[in-house]
Design a protein around this motif. Sequence first.
Motif: not given
Length: 761
Positions: A260-285
């Motif tokens: 389940m968690a792996s499928c969710i991560r795949s969905e997030v990666a697909k959303d980044i790939e199909n974003a309106d602009v091909p950019f993303f920011c990263i936040m880490v804590d």
Amino acid sequence: MENWLKGFGLKTKKTNKDSTKSSDIGTVSVQSLSLLDGTSSSNIASTSNANISSSSTTTVHKFVATEIDRPNRPILQSYPKTDGRNFRSQWFDQFKWLEYNPEIDACFCYVCRTFITTETKETAFVKTGYRNWKNALEKNRGFRKHEETSTHLVCLSKWEEYKVRSTINQEVSTLVNDNVLSKHRYYVRSVFEVIQFLAAHELPFRGDYVKEDHSETGLFRALFEYTLKKDQELQNCLKCIPENAKYLSPEIQNEIIEIMASCIRSEVAKDIENADVPFFCIMVDGTRDRNNAEAVSIVVRFVKNGVPTESLLDIIEAHDLTAEYLTNLILKTLNDNQVDTKKLLSQCYDGAAVMKGCRGGVQALLGEKLERAIPYVHCFNHQLHLIVTDLVKKVNSVQKYFDYCARIHKIFSTFKFKSYYGGHRTSRLLEQRWTGHLKVTEVIYNNYTTMIEALCCAMNQEFEELDGVTVVECVGLVAIMKSLSFRFLLRTLLKIFKTIEPADRILQHRDNGLATALPIMRSVYSTLQGFRSDDIYNDVLRECCDLLPDAQDASFNSADNTRGSKRKIKANVHLVDYVVTESSGIHQVECKQLYFEILDLVLQLFDTRFFDNCSLFDVIDKVFNFSFENIDELANFINIHPNIVNVIPSNEEIICVKNYFIENKIEQKDYFITLFSLKNAFKKTYNLFATAATFSCSSATCEATFSTMNRIITPYRSSMLFGRSCNLTIIPFEKQGLNKIDVDSFLKIFNSRKNRKLQLY
């Protein structure tokens, strides 16, 4: 026939041509039989000699040759009797799977003997043979009991599938028919849905094992059994499921949760790939969980369908806290989830040196490894907290005030005071979040009179349960809370903190980024600047005096100074508009000095942390204010990857967009939404706004994941493995991604794993 006998452990040999055709009849020597039920060869010879002919002194039994798709069902004039009872040929019509071995006078299940693939406890119909003719047709015994077992049903399905595929001359890639496969999928889907429900609602799975009943309690078992009672189809499917393949064990739970968690991560990666602009920011804590493991939360921000979104990509256990290790961990996580690092637009961390270091920190090393400059934004939430902590450290009176607040919280949170105090509960001061300072100040201000009355009752020893030390402490707190200095700081800090609170609220939302936060921060800053006036100061002083109207406030700290000055001091008229910080030979009003000292320090910290020499903030402002005079400066920050997409619009397109907004009276707050609806016409302008909206300004989403993890790792679940706890955090935190999981895709992934006892496809 030879293969059939080998399944029983019997040895075979062919007869000569004079006896019969080799293709139809085989001979078996009684002395060569390896009987599984312990019957001697002499007994078999004596019981069957009357019905089966022999051609020599060595008794030879004749069998009709059997094929793999047809059981051996000899029709004899009479069958050997055992205890006055014998096998009947009419049973062949009732039970299509039944076959009979005249050599040992026993019947078998053809489908179980031929198609069984796993060990089974029922050996009578598979190995030793069944001969209890008295109970053969009983309802819950004999033949009827056997044909209702799950093993028999599975083998029967395999036989039917084999016959169908043999008839149409098709390759046999599976021996299970579609009906059984459908039942298997329905069963596993039901297990999946139970786990999905529990994980999405952050509920525990396991319970205690009851030795007396040999059963396991817990929500997972209870919910599955409840579903089983309500679902008749699931009950029918369970009949086809072997006992060793019910998929209810903790190991299967962990595997399903991990998928389940792996499928969710795949969905997030697909959303980044199909974003309106091909950019993303990263936040880490990072933080330490209840089991003292260092959990690192990695969140990505992107814009999809006109909406800025922050999604949890993964939670990783860090075994080292060096900048090099954390940098490699971030890059590995992005690569493992197939996220293109070339599209990384910016990075947002807290103020720890290992993260924000401009030379050896993560923000610097990440740019070096990717061989380009990646803008870094210091988390606004952490900076708000640092403003408050710096204020406490640098102003001695403020530090003492919060020390008093800590003592007040300690007194009023005791059990003895709870029964007498009717106001709101105070809050504990938090080292990580400044909101604790706001909450305790707000509670004391709103319940000031009630707290004073409760402390006075303790002073008068109306509470017999209180000891002497507590009474003495109450006496001191009453004197402190009644003093003008405490009341003035109470009202002043509450006014400042309540002004900052809207900025903190907006930073907590996952869809707000740098473009949204900057106007709010400037609004807060302007409001604080407006507080720097005598009128506002007089209002604050009047409000703090109204808290205790009967108090004598001749001096600033009346609780400490029991004797006031007898001589009236006249102030210098030339110093009326100034705050005197050193001795000038006259007495100045200390409240005013403290008020402006606190306010000036807060304004200075705001200006330094949010608006001092930050060209990135200016660029974002220019985008949302349509200030495109210096287009090259925008390109330096936003158009980082011209080979991916060009987000800088032409001057002609900018003029068209401006005129459209003016003619249609579009307000600035609606620019982004309007451009999304018109992105086909003003494509590059929308890409520019979407890229600016991608910049993040807060790692609050990372902290929200830790709150979810703390709710999952309760004291009763402290033995949970780190991998399971992280997956159980991702599932409820990303419920949208959980709802996107295609069950059929999940079942195919689950079916492809090793050691699958149930075939799903």
